[in-house]
Write an enzyme that holds these catalytic residues in place. Structure first.
Site, PDB file in Angstrom:
ATOM      1  N   THR A 184       0.434  -8.436 -37.082  1.00 27.20           N
ATOM      2  CA  THR A 184       0.259  -8.472 -35.623  1.00 27.20           C
ATOM      3  C   THR A 184       1.622  -8.299 -34.950  1.00 27.20           C
ATOM      4  O   THR A 184       2.668  -8.641 -35.501  1.00 27.20           O
ATOM      5  CB  THR A 184      -0.403  -9.798 -35.179  1.00 27.20           C
ATOM      6  OG1 THR A 184       0.525 -10.881 -35.378  1.00 27.20           O
ATOM      7  CG2 THR A 184      -1.697 -10.063 -35.937  1.00 27.20           C
ATOM      8  N   GLY A 185       1.591  -7.735 -33.738  1.00 31.80           N
ATOM      9  CA  GLY A 185       2.840  -7.553 -32.987  1.00 31.80           C
ATOM     10  C   GLY A 185       3.869  -6.755 -33.756  1.00 31.80           C
ATOM     11  O   GLY A 185       5.013  -7.194 -33.922  1.00 31.80           O
ATOM     12  N   THR A 231       4.763  -3.176 -33.409  1.00 36.49           N
ATOM     13  CA  THR A 231       5.178  -1.847 -32.964  1.00 36.49           C
ATOM     14  C   THR A 231       6.689  -1.745 -32.827  1.00 36.49           C
ATOM     15  O   THR A 231       7.219  -0.668 -32.553  1.00 36.49           O
ATOM     16  CB  THR A 231       4.519  -1.479 -31.625  1.00 36.49           C
ATOM     17  OG1 THR A 231       4.792  -2.529 -30.673  1.00 36.49           O
ATOM     18  CG2 THR A 231       3.013  -1.322 -31.788  1.00 36.49           C
ATOM     19  N   GLY A 248      10.665  -4.267 -33.722  1.00 37.57           N
ATOM     20  CA  GLY A 248      11.279  -5.519 -34.161  1.00 37.57           C
ATOM     21  C   GLY A 248      10.931  -5.924 -35.588  1.00 37.57           C
ATOM     22  O   GLY A 248      10.817  -5.095 -36.500  1.00 37.57           O
ATOM     23  N   ILE A 249      10.767  -7.232 -35.767  1.00 38.45           N
ATOM     24  CA  ILE A 249      10.573  -7.803 -37.102  1.00 38.45           C
ATOM     25  C   ILE A 249       9.286  -7.280 -37.741  1.00 38.45           C
ATOM     26  O   ILE A 249       9.254  -6.963 -38.937  1.00 38.45           O
ATOM     27  CB  ILE A 249      10.555  -9.347 -36.993  1.00 38.45           C
ATOM     28  CG1 ILE A 249      11.949  -9.861 -36.594  1.00 38.45           C
ATOM     29  CG2 ILE A 249      10.086  -9.989 -38.297  1.00 38.45           C
ATOM     30  CD1 ILE A 249      11.990 -11.342 -36.189  1.00 38.45           C
ATOM     31  N   GLY A 250       8.224  -7.166 -36.971  1.00 41.41           N
ATOM     32  CA  GLY A 250       6.943  -6.700 -37.509  1.00 41.41           C
ATOM     33  C   GLY A 250       7.015  -5.265 -37.999  1.00 41.41           C
ATOM     34  O   GLY A 250       6.469  -4.929 -39.070  1.00 41.41           O
ATOM     35  N   SER A 292       9.931 -20.134 -36.296  1.00 43.43           N
ATOM     36  CA  SER A 292      11.206 -19.895 -35.610  1.00 43.43           C
ATOM     37  C   SER A 292      12.152 -21.059 -35.820  1.00 43.43           C
ATOM     38  O   SER A 292      11.719 -22.214 -35.972  1.00 43.43           O
ATOM     39  CB  SER A 292      10.977 -19.709 -34.112  1.00 43.43           C
ATOM     40  OG  SER A 292      12.212 -19.621 -33.428  1.00 43.43           O
ATOM     41  N   TYR A 339       7.997 -22.472 -25.942  1.00 41.60           N
ATOM     42  CA  TYR A 339       8.083 -21.554 -27.089  1.00 41.60           C
ATOM     43  C   TYR A 339       8.429 -22.330 -28.356  1.00 41.60           C
ATOM     44  O   TYR A 339       7.755 -22.189 -29.389  1.00 41.60           O
ATOM     45  CB  TYR A 339       9.127 -20.473 -26.805  1.00 41.60           C
ATOM     46  CG  TYR A 339       9.441 -19.612 -27.996  1.00 41.60           C
ATOM     47  CD1 TYR A 339       8.545 -18.639 -28.434  1.00 41.60           C
ATOM     48  CD2 TYR A 339      10.630 -19.765 -28.706  1.00 41.60           C
ATOM     49  CE1 TYR A 339       8.832 -17.850 -29.542  1.00 41.60           C
ATOM     50  CE2 TYR A 339      10.933 -18.985 -29.808  1.00 41.60           C
ATOM     51  CZ  TYR A 339      10.023 -18.030 -30.222  1.00 41.60           C
ATOM     52  OH  TYR A 339      10.312 -17.252 -31.320  1.00 41.60           O
TER      53      TYR A 339
HETATM   54  P1  NAP Z   1       9.820  -7.977 -30.363  1.00 43.87           P
HETATM   55  O1  NAP Z   1      10.863  -7.060 -30.907  1.00 43.87           O
HETATM   56  O2  NAP Z   1       9.874  -8.374 -28.928  1.00 43.87           O
HETATM   57  O3  NAP Z   1       8.374  -7.353 -30.707  1.00 43.87           O
HETATM   58  C1  NAP Z   1       7.231  -8.012 -30.297  1.00 43.87           C
HETATM   59  C2  NAP Z   1       6.015  -7.262 -30.792  1.00 43.87           C
HETATM   60  O4  NAP Z   1       4.844  -8.019 -30.445  1.00 43.87           O
HETATM   61  C3  NAP Z   1       5.839  -5.894 -30.164  1.00 43.87           C
HETATM   62  O5  NAP Z   1       5.259  -5.021 -31.113  1.00 43.87           O
HETATM   63  C4  NAP Z   1       4.873  -6.168 -29.026  1.00 43.87           C
HETATM   64  O6  NAP Z   1       4.171  -4.983 -28.649  1.00 43.87           O
HETATM   65  C5  NAP Z   1       3.970  -7.198 -29.672  1.00 43.87           C
HETATM   66  N1  NAP Z   1       3.253  -8.064 -28.745  1.00 43.87           N
HETATM   67  C6  NAP Z   1       3.740  -8.756 -27.695  1.00 43.87           C
HETATM   68  N2  NAP Z   1       2.774  -9.416 -27.061  1.00 43.87           N
HETATM   69  C7  NAP Z   1       1.624  -9.161 -27.748  1.00 43.87           C
HETATM   70  C8  NAP Z   1       0.273  -9.543 -27.583  1.00 43.87           C
HETATM   71  N3  NAP Z   1      -0.106 -10.345 -26.578  1.00 43.87           N
HETATM   72  N4  NAP Z   1      -0.660  -9.076 -28.450  1.00 43.87           N
HETATM   73  C9  NAP Z   1      -0.278  -8.248 -29.471  1.00 43.87           C
HETATM   74  N5  NAP Z   1       0.985  -7.856 -29.676  1.00 43.87           N
HETATM   75  C10 NAP Z   1       1.925  -8.303 -28.816  1.00 43.87           C
HETATM   76  O7  NAP Z   1       9.792  -9.366 -31.150  1.00 43.87           O
HETATM   77  P2  NAP Z   1      10.541  -9.846 -32.481  1.00 43.87           P
HETATM   78  O8  NAP Z   1      11.885 -10.352 -32.100  1.00 43.87           O
HETATM   79  O9  NAP Z   1      10.402  -8.827 -33.539  1.00 43.87           O
HETATM   80  O10 NAP Z   1       9.671 -11.146 -32.824  1.00 43.87           O
HETATM   81  C11 NAP Z   1       8.607 -11.116 -33.760  1.00 43.87           C
HETATM   82  C12 NAP Z   1       8.239 -12.558 -34.083  1.00 43.87           C
HETATM   83  O11 NAP Z   1       9.398 -13.240 -34.559  1.00 43.87           O
HETATM   84  C13 NAP Z   1       7.742 -13.364 -32.875  1.00 43.87           C
HETATM   85  O12 NAP Z   1       6.726 -14.245 -33.289  1.00 43.87           O
HETATM   86  C14 NAP Z   1       8.970 -14.158 -32.464  1.00 43.87           C
HETATM   87  O13 NAP Z   1       8.644 -15.338 -31.779  1.00 43.87           O
HETATM   88  C15 NAP Z   1       9.575 -14.438 -33.822  1.00 43.87           C
HETATM   89  N6  NAP Z   1      10.998 -14.770 -33.801  1.00 43.87           N
HETATM   90  C16 NAP Z   1      11.923 -13.879 -33.343  1.00 43.87           C
HETATM   91  C17 NAP Z   1      13.252 -14.225 -33.353  1.00 43.87           C
HETATM   92  C18 NAP Z   1      14.331 -13.298 -32.886  1.00 43.87           C
HETATM   93  O14 NAP Z   1      15.497 -13.734 -32.788  1.00 43.87           O
HETATM   94  N7  NAP Z   1      14.036 -12.027 -32.610  1.00 43.87           N
HETATM   95  C19 NAP Z   1      13.646 -15.501 -33.791  1.00 43.87           C
HETATM   96  C20 NAP Z   1      12.668 -16.382 -34.247  1.00 43.87           C
HETATM   97  C21 NAP Z   1      11.353 -16.003 -34.257  1.00 43.87           C
HETATM   98  P3  NAP Z   1       3.554  -4.795 -27.147  1.00 43.87           P
HETATM   99  O15 NAP Z   1       4.654  -5.156 -26.198  1.00 43.87           O
HETATM  100  O16 NAP Z   1       3.095  -3.391 -27.078  1.00 43.87           O
HETATM  101  O17 NAP Z   1       2.402  -5.748 -27.076  1.00 43.87           O
END
Ligand code: NAP
Length: 258
Positions: free
Chosen positions: A13-14, A16, A18-20, A150, A164
């Site tokens: 999930t999520g 498109t 970043g990490i996913g 996180s 969060y």
């Molecule tokens: P990101 O780069 O902002 O990417 C977020 C992804 O989630 C995008 O593909 C976005 O696509 C999708 N998304 C957002 N809202 C959504 C929804 N309501 N339904 C379905 N998809 C949704 O985030 P990331 O940093 O890779 O984070 C990924 C995970 O790691 C998250 O759970 C975040 O809390 C966790 N995390 C991140 C960090 C960090 O430092 N980056 C640290 C700790 C934990 P759309 O916008 O098209 O929906």
């Protein structure tokens, strides 16, 4: 090492960006069949799907806003219709929504943060469970749910990130119950808990702030999405982690030590 991932059906999930997305590419390199998800198709979707296929995997995109329970159920149903089942679910969709201090939290913000981080993981897991159970029975090995926690789930989160942080701590906790009551279905539950990873998540930070954060990380820098990916492969692979469940793997350059 992760050769048993070939042909596995992995819903992220999520994913498109970043990490996913980095995890999706890692799975594709091992021949997995990967479902990407976001609220909307990214502008470079075709390029991303082509790259995943060129890397050796199969890939498809499923639009769904996972803040809504019905959309979570629909996503799982669409993925199963496309790939014929699920072997690995990765609950990665999540985020801050916005930064708001305690005094500025209202009902709408409370719901938005918890729907994105808690409801999405809960409802996708609920919908996927029968399919994961069927996968484990058919393959004679364990199926896997990997949620993304996180550092904030341990520390409480930074400025304006209390909800969060609490929502991630909730994920860290609810997994214990899932382990207690669903291991009989041969499903393992584990968490990848990133520290500070260089994605759009940190787009609001200027160079000075990034410098200050980096200085507080023993490894001296933000992590990359690609550095998170091997942990997902490990937890997804029955051969590598078939006896590992209920764990939180912190990947944070030493920024926090539980
Ligand atoms: P990101 O780069 O902002 O990417 C977020 C992804 O989630 C995008 O593909 C976005 O696509 C999708 N998304 C957002 N809202 C959504 C929804 N309501 N339904 C379905 N998809 C949704 O985030 P990331 O940093 O890779 O984070 C990924 C995970 O790691 C998250 O759970 C975040 O809390 C966790 N995390 C991140 C960090 C960090 O430092 N980056 C640290 C700790 C934990 P759309 O916008 O098209 O929906």
């Amino acid at each position: 090492m992760f050769n048993d991932l070939r042909g596995k059906r992995v819903l992220i999930t999520g994913s498109t960006m970043g990490i996913g997305l980095a995890a999706a590419h890692a799975f594709a390199r091992y021949g997995a069949r990967v479902g990407l998800n976001g609220r909307r198709a990214p502008h470079d979707l075709d390029t991303q799907l082509d790259a995943l296929r060129a890397a050796g995997g199969e890939a498809a995109f499923f639009a769904a806003d996972l803040s809504h329970s019905e959309a979570c159920k629909q996503l799982v149903a669409d993925f199963v219709r496309h790939f014929g089942g699920i072997d690995v679910l990765i609950n990665n969709a999540g985020g801050l929504v916005a930064r708001r201090p305690l005094a500025e939290i209202d009902d709408a913000f409370f719901d938005a943060v918890n729907d994105l981080n808690m409801r999405s993981a809960l409802m996708c897991t609920q919908a996927a469970l029968p399919h994961l159970k069927a996968s484990a029975a058919a393959r004679g090995e364990t199926a896997s749910v990997i949620s993304v926690g996180s550092i904030a789930g341990h520390t409480g989160g930074g400025p304006g990130a209390s909800l969060y942080g609490a929502s991630k701590a909730w994920l860290h906790n609810i997994q214990k119950n899932w382990v207690d009551y669903h291991t009989t279905d041969r499903i393992r539950f584990n968490i990848v808990s990133p520290g500070t990873v260089d994605t759009a998540f940190h787009a609001d930070k200027n160079a000075e702030t990034r410098q200050r954060i980096s200085a507080a990380i023993p490894l001296g820098r933000f992590g990359t999405p690609e550095e998170m990916a091997p942990a997902f492969l490990f937890f997804a692979s029955h051969a590598c982690s078939g006896y590992v469940t209920g764990q939180i793997l912190d990947i944070n350059g030493g920024q926090f030590m539980p």
